[in-house]
Scaffold this active site. Structure first.
Site, PDB file in Angstrom:
ATOM      1  CG  HIS A 158      43.714  46.814 -35.466  1.00 17.02           C
ATOM      2  ND1 HIS A 158      45.046  47.078 -35.196  1.00 17.02           N
ATOM      3  CD2 HIS A 158      43.279  46.034 -34.440  1.00 17.02           C
ATOM      4  CE1 HIS A 158      45.386  46.491 -34.071  1.00 17.02           C
ATOM      5  NE2 HIS A 158      44.341  45.862 -33.571  1.00 17.02           N
ATOM      6  N   GLY A 217      51.369  54.265 -32.337  1.00 17.84           N
ATOM      7  CA  GLY A 217      52.318  54.009 -33.404  1.00 17.84           C
ATOM      8  C   GLY A 217      53.724  54.299 -32.912  1.00 17.84           C
ATOM      9  N   GLY A 218      54.695  53.961 -33.734  1.00 20.28           N
ATOM     10  CA  GLY A 218      56.074  54.342 -33.460  1.00 20.28           C
ATOM     11  C   GLY A 218      56.781  53.569 -32.362  1.00 20.28           C
ATOM     12  CG  ASP A 224      49.304  46.658 -36.554  1.00 24.00           C
ATOM     13  OD1 ASP A 224      50.110  47.578 -36.730  1.00 24.00           O
ATOM     14  OD2 ASP A 224      48.119  46.825 -36.202  1.00 24.00           O
ATOM     15  N   GLY A 225      52.908  46.538 -36.104  1.00 28.34           N
ATOM     16  CA  GLY A 225      53.676  47.122 -35.007  1.00 28.34           C
ATOM     17  C   GLY A 225      55.167  47.057 -35.267  1.00 28.34           C
ATOM     18  N   GLY A 268      47.857  50.490 -29.250  1.00 32.89           N
ATOM     19  CA  GLY A 268      47.529  51.778 -28.629  1.00 32.89           C
ATOM     20  C   GLY A 268      48.272  52.945 -29.248  1.00 32.89           C
ATOM     21  CG  ASP A 287      45.663  51.264 -36.233  1.00 39.57           C
ATOM     22  OD1 ASP A 287      45.490  50.053 -36.025  1.00 39.57           O
ATOM     23  OD2 ASP A 287      46.659  51.723 -36.830  1.00 39.57           O
ATOM     24  CG  MET A 316      48.373  43.194 -31.945  1.00 43.41           C
ATOM     25  SD  MET A 316      48.169  44.436 -33.247  1.00 43.41           S
ATOM     26  CE  MET A 316      49.076  45.833 -32.584  1.00 43.41           C
ATOM     27  CG  HIS A 346      45.957  48.719 -40.374  1.00 40.31           C
ATOM     28  ND1 HIS A 346      45.489  47.432 -40.194  1.00 40.31           N
ATOM     29  CD2 HIS A 346      46.272  49.162 -39.129  1.00 40.31           C
ATOM     30  CE1 HIS A 346      45.535  47.108 -38.916  1.00 40.31           C
ATOM     31  NE2 HIS A 346      46.007  48.149 -38.226  1.00 40.31           N
ATOM     32  N   GLY A 353      52.873  51.958 -40.210  1.00 38.74           N
ATOM     33  CA  GLY A 353      52.458  53.341 -40.040  1.00 38.74           C
ATOM     34  C   GLY A 353      53.638  54.277 -40.159  1.00 38.74           C
TER      35      GLY A 353
END
Ligand code: DX5
Ligand code: ZN
Length: 222
Positions: A61, A138-139, A169-170, A136, A30, A131, A28, A191
């Site tokens: 993405h 990661g983490g 994702d997220g 915007g 980003d 999402m 993926h 991620g």
């Protein structure tokens, strides 16, 4: 699984990618423009470089305001699939153009956007990305509000009998991957839970295993 390179060490990106290649088919990527989201990352030249180093399916993405300006460059660079946000508009035209370029067609729905906004486009897409954080960075912490959206998408896609994969994702890790698999997701972007762990490969396998075990237990396929 689609490990997100956002959390990888960009100084040794090729090595980071090699470290997960045995446990995944997808990667993926980003793409952020500092406008649609308040952060900047990478673009088509990095995709073109990655293409030289890996056979993995490059799932791009696009968190950008003007995806139309870049679709050709991503296709040229060797992207396999591109996902655009429904919030940027012109969705039908973008999907048609991605298809024309031979790209996989993805559509992304932000946390504050109703999942129903994706319904008019389900027949045009291959991938629906729900999402589970604000895009915007990661983490971030997983937003449980995304779970019923995935369930609604699963129901709708199954009702219509469409070959659309639901991606999430997220904040995806072993625990949240199970929850999302149960709700109907079949592709898991992660991620931090991969590249911030010492054992990247083990982390991918663990997340995949958790989701797969959930699907087996519920008798689902995919
Ligand atoms: C966020 C990106 C994600 C990000 C996820 O805007 O779209 O793909 O890499 O990162 P984690 O898995 O750390 O939440
Ligand atoms: Zn992403």
């Amino acid at each position: 699984m689609a490990p997100s390179i956002l959390a990888a060490d960009f100084g040794v990106l090729a090595e980071e990618i090699s470290s997960v290649a045995a446990a995944t088919d997808w990667l993926h990527v980003d793409v952020m423009d500092g406008h649609f989201v308040p952060n900047l990352t990478v673009g088509p030249p990095v995709v073109a470089s990655l293409r030289q180093h890996t056979q993995l399916f490059l799932d791009c993405h696009l968190m950008v305001t003007n995806p139309n300006d870049f679709l050709g460059a991503f296709a040229e660079g060797g992207a396999d699939s591109v996902s655009v946000h429904v919030e940027v508009g012109e969705t039908e035209q973008l999907c048609t153009e991605m298809r024309r370029l031979g790209l996989g067609v993805g559509l992304v729905v932000n946390p504050e956007t109703p999942i129903e906004n994706a319904w008019p486009f389900l027949e045009l897409i291959d991938l629906l990305l729900v999402m589970s954080v604000h895009p915007g960075y990661g983490g971030q912490d997983f937003m449980a509000e995304a779970v019923p959206k995935v369930a609604a998408a699963r129901e709708r896609i199954d009702e219509l009998g469409l070959p659309v994969t639901i991606q999430v994702d997220g904040g995806i890790d072993r625990k949240t991957a199970k929850v999302m698999a149960e709700a109907g997701a079949r592709c898991f972007v992660a991620g931090s839970a991969v590249f911030r762990e010492a054992d990247h490969l083990g982390a991918v396998r663990a997340i995949h295993g958790a989701a797969a075990a959930t699907l087996r237990a519920s008798g689902s396929s995919g």
